[in-house]
Write an enzyme that holds these catalytic residues in place. Structure first.
Site, short mmCIF file in Angstrom:
data_model
loop_
_atom_site.label_atom_id
_atom_site.label_comp_id
_atom_site.label_asym_id
_atom_site.label_seq_id
_atom_site.Cartn_x
_atom_site.Cartn_y
_atom_site.Cartn_z
N GLY A 55 59.60 13.58 87.39
CA GLY A 55 59.54 12.79 88.60
C GLY A 55 58.59 13.39 89.61
O GLY A 55 57.56 13.97 89.24
N CYS A 56 58.92 13.27 90.87
CA CYS A 56 58.07 13.73 91.96
C CYS A 56 57.59 15.16 91.76
O CYS A 56 58.39 16.09 91.67
CB CYS A 56 58.85 13.63 93.27
SG CYS A 56 58.06 14.42 94.67
N PHE A 57 56.27 15.36 91.71
CA PHE A 57 55.78 16.72 91.48
C PHE A 57 55.94 17.62 92.70
O PHE A 57 55.92 18.83 92.58
CB PHE A 57 54.35 16.75 90.94
CG PHE A 57 53.31 15.88 91.62
CD1 PHE A 57 53.38 15.54 92.96
CD2 PHE A 57 52.23 15.42 90.88
CE1 PHE A 57 52.41 14.77 93.57
CE2 PHE A 57 51.24 14.63 91.47
CZ PHE A 57 51.34 14.30 92.82
N TRP A 58 56.10 17.02 93.89
CA TRP A 58 56.41 17.86 95.05
C TRP A 58 57.71 18.63 94.81
O TRP A 58 57.82 19.82 95.10
CB TRP A 58 56.61 17.01 96.31
CG TRP A 58 55.46 16.16 96.74
CD1 TRP A 58 54.14 16.29 96.40
CD2 TRP A 58 55.54 15.03 97.61
NE1 TRP A 58 53.41 15.30 97.00
CE2 TRP A 58 54.23 14.51 97.75
CE3 TRP A 58 56.59 14.40 98.28
CZ2 TRP A 58 53.95 13.40 98.56
CZ3 TRP A 58 56.32 13.30 99.07
CH2 TRP A 58 55.01 12.80 99.20
N MET A 60 59.28 19.16 91.83
CA MET A 60 59.16 20.07 90.69
C MET A 60 58.49 21.37 91.11
O MET A 60 58.87 22.46 90.68
CB MET A 60 58.37 19.39 89.58
CG MET A 60 59.09 18.23 88.92
SD MET A 60 60.48 18.77 87.89
CE MET A 60 59.58 19.56 86.55
#
Length: 220
Positions: A55-58, A60
């Protein structure tokens, strides 16, 4: 479907000032991000790389920066056919890529198996259509292996998790060969540090931590 909260970068002067303050106050450390497409399996004799999508790489990036032995993380795109995709193309689902994270780690301090142990509790492995509030194949969970050993370990960890009895539904996280990894635009890198209030608001309203607690129990 693009993420509902996708703010443009702050003006350079304000961004640099905020980043300097955040880095001064932060206890987290990291090496500079890659600034070109990354396709090799290792970056030097003492460091290896892994690619995870959740999902959202922020989010991760924030989660993996806390893992001991991780040297740096880079938000980016992989798995598609379009060269040098932009965030707008990926988030709209037009490029075939998935938001992903390139993790550079020191194998003398941690192992790929330990990174897998850190990966699973930070994703929803039961949902194939995206992650949390982000819907679309560009937000699905996946492990992109770079070597046969990474493939073996990833597949074994997925089998072990399914056999553990924790979940009654099947684990749908994909295990795929890694292709070219394209670093995302600079304003996405270290987003949680550069824009802590916006990041916290997004993560909370997206329901990520609430869903993770339901799946995995209270987070440490």
């Amino acid at each position: 479907m693009s993420r509902a909260i996708a703010y443009p970068p702050l003006p350079d002067g304000l961004r640099r000032g905020l980043l300097a303050l955040l880095l001064a106050a932060s206890t987290l450390t990291g090496l500079p991000h890659a600034d070109a497409a990354e396709s090799g399996g290792t970056t030097d004799d003492q460091a290896a790389t892994a690619i995870f999508a959740g999902g959202c790489f922020w989010c991760m990036e924030s989660d993996f920066d806390k893992v001991p032995g991780v040297l740096s993380t880079t938000s980016g795109y992989t798995g598609g056919s379009l060269a040098n995709p932009t965030y707008e193309q990926v988030s709209a689902g037009r490029s075939g890529h998935v938001e992903a994270l390139l993790v550079r780690f020191d194998p003398t301090q941690t192992s790929y198996a330990q990174l897998l142990d850190a990966y699973w509790p930070n994703i929803d492995p039961l949902t194939a259509t995206g992650q949390f509030c982000d819907i679309g194949s560009q937000y699905r969970s996946a492990i992109f292996y770079r070597t046969p050993e990474q493939q073996r370990l990833a597949e074994a960890s997925k089998v072990a998790l399914q056999a553990s009895g924790r979940f009654t539904k099947p684990i749908v996280t994909e295990i795929l060969p890694a292709g070219t990894f394209y670093p995302a635009e600079e304003y996405h890198q270290d987003y949680y540090r550069k824009n802590p209030l916006r990041y916290f608001y997004y993560r909370t309203t997206c329901g990520r931590d609430a869903r993770l607690e339901t799946l995995w129990g209270k987070r440490p």
